[in-house]
Design a protein around this motif. Sequence first.
Motif, short mmCIF file in Angstrom:
data_model
loop_
_atom_site.label_atom_id
_atom_site.label_comp_id
_atom_site.label_asym_id
_atom_site.label_seq_id
_atom_site.Cartn_x
_atom_site.Cartn_y
_atom_site.Cartn_z
N THR A 133 0.80 -1.23 0.00
CA THR A 133 0.00 0.00 0.00
C THR A 133 0.83 1.28 0.00
OG1 THR A 133 -0.15 0.08 2.41
CG2 THR A 133 -1.85 -1.17 1.25
N ALA A 134 2.14 1.19 0.19
CA ALA A 134 2.95 2.39 0.38
C ALA A 134 4.18 2.39 -0.52
CB ALA A 134 3.37 2.53 1.84
N ILE A 135 4.59 3.60 -0.89
CA ILE A 135 5.81 3.79 -1.66
C ILE A 135 6.63 4.91 -1.02
CG2 ILE A 135 4.78 3.06 -3.85
CD1 ILE A 135 4.52 6.04 -4.59
N LYS A 136 7.90 4.97 -1.37
CA LYS A 136 8.75 6.10 -0.98
C LYS A 136 9.21 6.79 -2.25
CE LYS A 136 12.96 5.58 0.69
NZ LYS A 136 14.10 5.36 1.63
N ILE A 137 9.03 8.11 -2.28
CA ILE A 137 9.44 8.92 -3.43
C ILE A 137 10.59 9.83 -3.01
CG2 ILE A 137 8.74 10.64 -5.14
CD1 ILE A 137 5.93 9.67 -4.93
N GLU A 138 11.70 9.72 -3.69
CA GLU A 138 12.82 10.63 -3.49
C GLU A 138 12.79 11.66 -4.62
OE1 GLU A 138 14.89 10.53 -0.98
OE2 GLU A 138 14.50 8.54 -0.12
N VAL A 139 12.64 12.93 -4.26
CA VAL A 139 12.60 14.03 -5.23
C VAL A 139 13.87 14.85 -5.09
CG1 VAL A 139 11.36 16.08 -6.01
CG2 VAL A 139 10.08 14.12 -5.09
N THR A 140 14.54 15.11 -6.19
CA THR A 140 15.77 15.90 -6.17
C THR A 140 15.69 17.02 -7.18
OG1 THR A 140 17.10 13.97 -5.51
CG2 THR A 140 18.28 15.87 -6.41
N PHE A 141 15.75 18.26 -6.69
CA PHE A 141 15.94 19.43 -7.57
C PHE A 141 17.45 19.61 -7.71
CE2 PHE A 141 11.77 20.07 -5.70
CZ PHE A 141 11.01 20.50 -6.78
#
Length: 297
Positions: free
Chosen positions: A173-181
């Motif tokens: 049911t869950a994910i981890k999102i890594e966002v990099t600017f």
Amino acid sequence: MTPGGFKAMNMTTYEYVNNGTEPELLLTNVGPVLLDPTQQSVSDARLVSGGMNIISNYLNHWVEAVVVTGQGSEQLFSGVVVMINDEFYLLHISRDNDPSYIVGPLMGSNAYVIHDYGIGQYGCEALYSFPWKWFVNEPPSNTTCPAPPPGPVTTLLYQGYWPELSIILINTTAIKIEVTFKEGTRFSAMPQYFTLSFLDQGSARWLSPTCVGAGEYRGCSFTMGAMYSTLQQNLNYSIVVNFGREAPRNYYLIMTITYVDGLPNEWFVWNITNYSVVNYPMWLDAGGPPANVLYDG
């Protein structure tokens, strides 16, 4: 690229005409453009006389279309024609904080196109640059429609590469999102926050997950640590997203950056497949904040 192979072309404008009898793929500085014998040009490309302007002729095009709603009335909608679960929908993109929507499913019996702005970034700019008359001296590329991914992007408010994503499936049911600017990205106005939105490709509905991460202040929105300047180092976010149900296998992830003083939002959209594979949807070089399905069925 033609059926006979490669052909070098030297064009200086956005207007291209296919004089042959077979489809051709044109590689331009605004991204790939597919031309076919019925297409007059990239702009107003596929309008056909005699009542043949049905929505299926305009997949991946930015259009204005008349749609018969569930209440039986005709309304005018604008956006990009997309395919979700083998059906056609019109995805509207906001220029500001007003909600966006999807309209559909659309068929020849309930929708027809009255204006075709073209495909990809060019069509997006043709549709959305016109209302910003207070930027009258700015060329169309200085709207908030991002250049073809991964960049570099040069828009009215954002200069640099697309933000990088890494998506990890935590459990069912869950994910981890890594966002990099990326370092060197420049904001021409102060960004307030960015919002992540999720459009399910299996059932054409907006998902409403809970998001947890540093800087969270409202739902799946996160405050921006960047100032009105150029990033001197990468700006990273680690976000856990819980869908409260089985995580969707295929969906569109839409990032909207909201700026101060009512300036137009910045848009980025990714096509997520098989839970975590990040793709760039070339038909959609811009995204927007979703809200609801105005017409379904």
